[in-house]
Design a protein around this motif. Structure first.
Motif, mmCIF file in Angstrom:
data_model
loop_
_atom_site.group_PDB
_atom_site.id
_atom_site.type_symbol
_atom_site.label_atom_id
_atom_site.label_comp_id
_atom_site.label_asym_id
_atom_site.label_seq_id
_atom_site.Cartn_x
_atom_site.Cartn_y
_atom_site.Cartn_z
ATOM 1 N N ALA A 106 -8.823 -0.444 -2.436
ATOM 2 C CA ALA A 106 -8.661 -0.875 -1.821
ATOM 3 C C ALA A 106 -7.599 -2.697 -2.119
ATOM 4 O O ALA A 106 -6.088 -2.785 -2.264
ATOM 5 C CB ALA A 106 -8.530 -1.346 -0.393
ATOM 6 N N GLN B 158 1.481 2.034 -3.570
ATOM 7 C CA GLN B 158 0.451 3.426 -3.831
ATOM 8 C C GLN B 158 0.327 4.368 -3.475
ATOM 9 O O GLN B 158 -1.373 4.921 -3.440
ATOM 10 C CB GLN B 158 -0.988 2.414 -3.467
ATOM 11 C CG GLN B 158 -0.214 0.940 -4.418
ATOM 12 C CD GLN B 158 0.116 1.350 -5.809
ATOM 13 O OE1 GLN B 158 -0.810 1.854 -6.829
ATOM 14 N NE2 GLN B 158 1.236 0.703 -6.385
ATOM 15 N N PHE C 258 0.699 -1.284 0.343
ATOM 16 C CA PHE C 258 -0.557 0.540 0.191
ATOM 17 C C PHE C 258 0.755 0.956 0.194
ATOM 18 O O PHE C 258 0.473 2.346 -0.727
ATOM 19 C CB PHE C 258 -0.816 0.050 1.403
ATOM 20 C CG PHE C 258 -2.795 -0.869 0.962
ATOM 21 C CD1 PHE C 258 -2.829 -0.357 -0.336
ATOM 22 C CD2 PHE C 258 -2.509 -2.348 1.608
ATOM 23 C CE1 PHE C 258 -4.378 -1.364 0.064
ATOM 24 C CE2 PHE C 258 -3.562 -2.804 0.897
ATOM 25 C CZ PHE C 258 -4.581 -1.972 0.463
ATOM 26 N N GLN D 248 -5.687 -1.494 -5.201
ATOM 27 C CA GLN D 248 -4.730 -1.291 -5.025
ATOM 28 C C GLN D 248 -3.106 -1.848 -4.286
ATOM 29 O O GLN D 248 -2.212 -1.456 -4.845
ATOM 30 C CB GLN D 248 -4.786 0.195 -3.841
ATOM 31 C CG GLN D 248 -5.010 1.392 -3.885
ATOM 32 C CD GLN D 248 -4.803 2.575 -3.053
ATOM 33 O OE1 GLN D 248 -5.672 2.080 -1.532
ATOM 34 N NE2 GLN D 248 -4.225 3.538 -3.490
ATOM 35 N N PHE D 249 -3.622 -2.561 -3.133
ATOM 36 C CA PHE D 249 -3.233 -3.998 -3.346
ATOM 37 C C PHE D 249 -2.595 -4.475 -3.823
ATOM 38 O O PHE D 249 -1.234 -5.781 -3.801
ATOM 39 C CB PHE D 249 -4.423 -4.707 -2.244
ATOM 40 C CG PHE D 249 -2.899 -6.326 -1.796
ATOM 41 C CD1 PHE D 249 -2.003 -5.606 -0.674
ATOM 42 C CD2 PHE D 249 -3.559 -7.112 -2.164
ATOM 43 C CE1 PHE D 249 -1.412 -6.902 -0.615
ATOM 44 C CE2 PHE D 249 -3.382 -8.657 -1.837
ATOM 45 C CZ PHE D 249 -1.542 -7.938 -0.664
ATOM 46 N N SER E 94 -0.753 4.581 0.223
ATOM 47 C CA SER E 94 -1.885 4.493 1.360
ATOM 48 C C SER E 94 -0.330 3.853 2.535
ATOM 49 O O SER E 94 0.541 3.927 2.400
ATOM 50 C CB SER E 94 -2.581 4.167 1.016
ATOM 51 O OG SER E 94 -3.696 4.343 -0.039
#
Length: 262
Positions: free
Chosen positions: A216, A53, A50, A219-220, A55
């Protein structure tokens, strides 16, 4: 072993909505994959994936069964290391990004000549397992009908099972070989137990995201791909002495919503 206050966990939940780019994931201790004194292989993979990305991830230790309930309710973003069956049962999102495989491995006390070859070998044994874990379509149904079954729970149930094994409370424990050996070493009990065989079945494990976290999950997936391309993924594996060259990672032999008790 760890002692975490209810207050500390509550503060994490209070801060849950402060940042749209902060994700909260949870699981119980399953070291070297999910640890208390260090992050653990899987926690580091998720956090770094994350971070690539943009986060941030906060890991919240809690009993696995509770983590499933919190994720399903939308109170946390994801649960570490679940099977596809458990993801479906708890309405959690996964894709094809595997984070390991579970294995069912058996241990007994030192100098016990018992070894596992087939399911019937367990008939006369008292067995310790962990409440809420998924032991597969063969061993799982057998365990939950076994008359001499002890189910540990809490944030560190494997330690409880190992200690009870060495004290003669039960004859066999089942979990992942890497995790049992690591935990026994931390407890100073490595010389008290020994490996006694494995079930042949393995199943892939995933990160399960709550139903509101489709972005999410995407994203992962991108983050894991970036870690693999940069070589950092392998560096984290090496740090925890985990090899995936000859066979899949033997990750948590978890994970179930414990359908029979819910």
């Amino acid at each position: 072993m760890r002692r975490r206050s209810v207050i500390a966990t509550a503060l994490v939940f209070c801060c849950f909505t402060l940042s749209a780019k902060t994700l909260h994931v949870a699981s119980d201790v399953w070291c070297p994959y999910i640890c208390d004194t260090q992050p653990g292989y899987l926690v580091e993979i998720v956090q770094r994936a994350f971070e690539t990305q943009g986060s941030r991830v906060v890991f919240i230790p809690m009993p696995f069964k509770r983590a499933l309930k919190e994720a399903k309710a939308g109170n946390i973003d994801a649960v570490l290391a679940i099977t596809a069956t458990v993801a479906t049962a708890n309405q959690l999102l996964i894709d094809d990004t595997e984070v390991g495989y579970y294995s069912n491995d058996f241990f007994v006390v030192k100098n016990n000549s018992w070894t596992y070859h087939q399911l019937s070998d367990l008939n006369q044994q008292s067995i310790a397992a962990i409440k809420g874990y998924d032991y597969g379509t063969v061993l799982g149904p057998y365990l939950y009908q076994h008359k001499a079954l002890f189910l540990a729970s809490g944030e560190d149930p494997l330690s409880m099972n190992i200690i009870r094994l060495t004290k003669g409370r039960h004859k066999v424990i089942v979990d992942n070989k890497n995790v049992i050996e690591y935990t026994a070493k931390q407890l100073g009990l490595s010389d008290k137990i020994q490996f006694a065989g494995s079930m042949p079945d393995k199943q892939p494990l995933y990160i399960g995201f709550n139903a509101q976290q489709e972005a999410a999950l995407a994203q992962f997936t991108l983050g894991v791909s970036a870690l693999k391309q940069s070589g950092e993924y392998q560096q984290i594996l090496d740090k925890y002495q985990i090899s995936i060259n000859s066979e899949p990672i033997e990750l948590k032999q978890k994970r179930s919503a414990d359908f029979l008790s819910m």
